[in-house]
Enzyme design. Structure first.
Site, mmCIF file in Angstrom:
data_model
loop_
_atom_site.group_PDB
_atom_site.id
_atom_site.type_symbol
_atom_site.label_atom_id
_atom_site.label_comp_id
_atom_site.label_asym_id
_atom_site.label_seq_id
_atom_site.Cartn_x
_atom_site.Cartn_y
_atom_site.Cartn_z
ATOM 1 N NE ARG A 83 2.349 -5.369 11.390
ATOM 2 C CZ ARG A 83 3.440 -5.211 10.650
ATOM 3 N NH1 ARG A 83 4.596 -5.682 11.074
ATOM 4 N NH2 ARG A 83 3.392 -4.584 9.510
ATOM 5 N NE ARG B 112 6.470 -0.627 10.774
ATOM 6 C CZ ARG B 112 5.357 -0.609 10.062
ATOM 7 N NH1 ARG B 112 5.304 0.101 8.946
ATOM 8 N NH2 ARG B 112 4.311 -1.291 10.442
ATOM 9 C CE LYS C 107 -2.228 -0.934 3.864
ATOM 10 N NZ LYS C 107 -1.762 -2.242 4.370
ATOM 11 N NE ARG D 293 7.391 -3.022 6.434
ATOM 12 C CZ ARG D 293 6.090 -2.769 6.525
ATOM 13 N NH1 ARG D 293 5.395 -2.438 5.460
ATOM 14 N NH2 ARG D 293 5.484 -2.883 7.685
ATOM 15 N NE ARG E 149 -4.175 -1.907 10.698
ATOM 16 C CZ ARG E 149 -3.207 -1.344 9.982
ATOM 17 N NH1 ARG E 149 -3.380 -0.166 9.447
ATOM 18 N NH2 ARG E 149 -2.074 -1.976 9.796
HETATM 19 P P1 ADP Z 1 1.084 -2.361 8.489
HETATM 20 O O1 ADP Z 1 -0.081 -2.066 7.602
HETATM 21 O O2 ADP Z 1 2.300 -2.686 7.735
HETATM 22 O O3 ADP Z 1 0.776 -3.319 9.604
HETATM 23 P P2 ADP Z 1 0.895 0.289 9.634
HETATM 24 O O4 ADP Z 1 2.043 1.209 9.623
HETATM 25 O O5 ADP Z 1 -0.287 0.620 8.795
HETATM 26 O O6 ADP Z 1 1.512 -1.096 9.260
HETATM 27 O O7 ADP Z 1 0.378 0.084 11.126
HETATM 28 C C1 ADP Z 1 1.232 -0.247 12.189
HETATM 29 C C2 ADP Z 1 0.427 -0.424 13.479
HETATM 30 O O8 ADP Z 1 -0.256 0.804 13.800
HETATM 31 C C3 ADP Z 1 -0.683 -1.457 13.416
HETATM 32 O O9 ADP Z 1 -0.226 -2.754 13.688
HETATM 33 C C4 ADP Z 1 -1.631 -0.934 14.508
HETATM 34 O O10 ADP Z 1 -1.168 -1.258 15.795
HETATM 35 C C5 ADP Z 1 -1.531 0.554 14.353
HETATM 36 N N1 ADP Z 1 -2.571 1.108 13.443
HETATM 37 C C6 ADP Z 1 -2.374 1.687 12.229
HETATM 38 N N2 ADP Z 1 -3.543 2.079 11.690
HETATM 39 C C7 ADP Z 1 -4.512 1.737 12.581
HETATM 40 C C8 ADP Z 1 -5.925 1.848 12.604
HETATM 41 N N3 ADP Z 1 -6.604 2.374 11.585
HETATM 42 N N4 ADP Z 1 -6.588 1.380 13.692
HETATM 43 C C9 ADP Z 1 -5.944 0.839 14.716
HETATM 44 N N5 ADP Z 1 -4.609 0.692 14.763
HETATM 45 C C10 ADP Z 1 -3.891 1.126 13.706
#
Ligand code: ADP
Ligand code: ZN
Length: 217
Positions: A170, A159, A13, A127, A88
């Protein structure tokens, strides 16, 4: 134009968003980035969020919403937004709906990027990210030319939540909470399913082709 990118962690994404930003002059708004900023700025919200993020759990909706609605007030969002990482879960789809209605906007396109789980695990393991500007790298497919970030010279790191045990959680969280969004948006008739296996540029080509066909401004 307002675009929503759906897909599991590591589905690409962020890479597609970077390219869309450049070509269409709309901004990527990643709730993951907003949360990581809050953590690195040592805010109270960031301190709570970090507990969830480190385990690969979703951060509570109200915290994410607070960051997101603030971010959307910025003038750079006026042309349109690429939503990355929000919504999400089903409740967040309603929160997004409300935010858009408030701004008299709507989603033009939802792009669902599909990648098999075993490939996702390989991708997340390789990554890397710049600790300075957040630029993404991958030790297999797009390694940095030198030791440091090509854009800002920052240190390139893994990360915290790309560590193996957290990745597994995740993906479980994605399956349980986020996957149902695919059915939700496909009912609305604005979603395209894309094969996320392949070169970033090729996937982007297919994506922009679709945007052109839809004639979205
Ligand atoms: P990825 O999609 O690679 O898991 P992100 O950078 O989008 O990574 O998200 C990292 C973390 O941030 C998630 O595992 C979650 O804990 C939190 N997070 C991100 N966006 C949301 C959301 N919309 N609602 C709840 N938690 C979120
Ligand atoms: Zn950098």
């Amino acid at each position: 134009m307002n675009i929503l990118l759906l897909g599991a962690p590591g589905s690409g994404k962020g890479s597609q968003a970077e390219l869309l930003e450049k070509e269409y002059g709309i901004v990527q708004v990643s709730t993951g980035d907003l949360l990581r900023d809050a953590v690195s700025n040592n805010t109270d919200l960031g301190a709570i969020a970090k507990i969830y993020m480190d385990k690969g759990e979703l951060v509570p909706n109200d915290l994410v919403l607070e960051l997101l609605s603030d971010r959307l007030k910025n003038r750079d969002c006026d042309n349109g937004v690429i939503f990355d990482g929000f919504p999400r879960n089903i409740e967040q789809t309603e929160l997004l709906e409300d935010l858009l209605v408030e701004r008299e906007r709507e989603l033009d396109i939802v792009v669902n990027i599909e990648v098999p789980f075993d490939l996702i695990i390989t991708r997340l393991n390789s990554r890397r990210v710049c600790s300075g500007c957040g630029k993404g790298y991958n030790t297999i497919t797009s390694p940095p030319k030198g030791e440091n970030c090509e854009s800002c010279g920052g240190e390139i790191i893994i990360r915290d939540d790309d560590r193996e045990d957290v990745v597994k959680n995740r993906l479980d969280v994605y399956d349980k909470n986020t996957k149902p969004l695919i059915a939700h948006y496909s009912q609305k008739g604005i979603m395209i399913n894309m094969n996320g296996v392949g070169k970033i540029a090729e996937i982007y080509e297919e994506l922009t082709q679709y945007i052109k066909e839809k004639k979205v401004q």
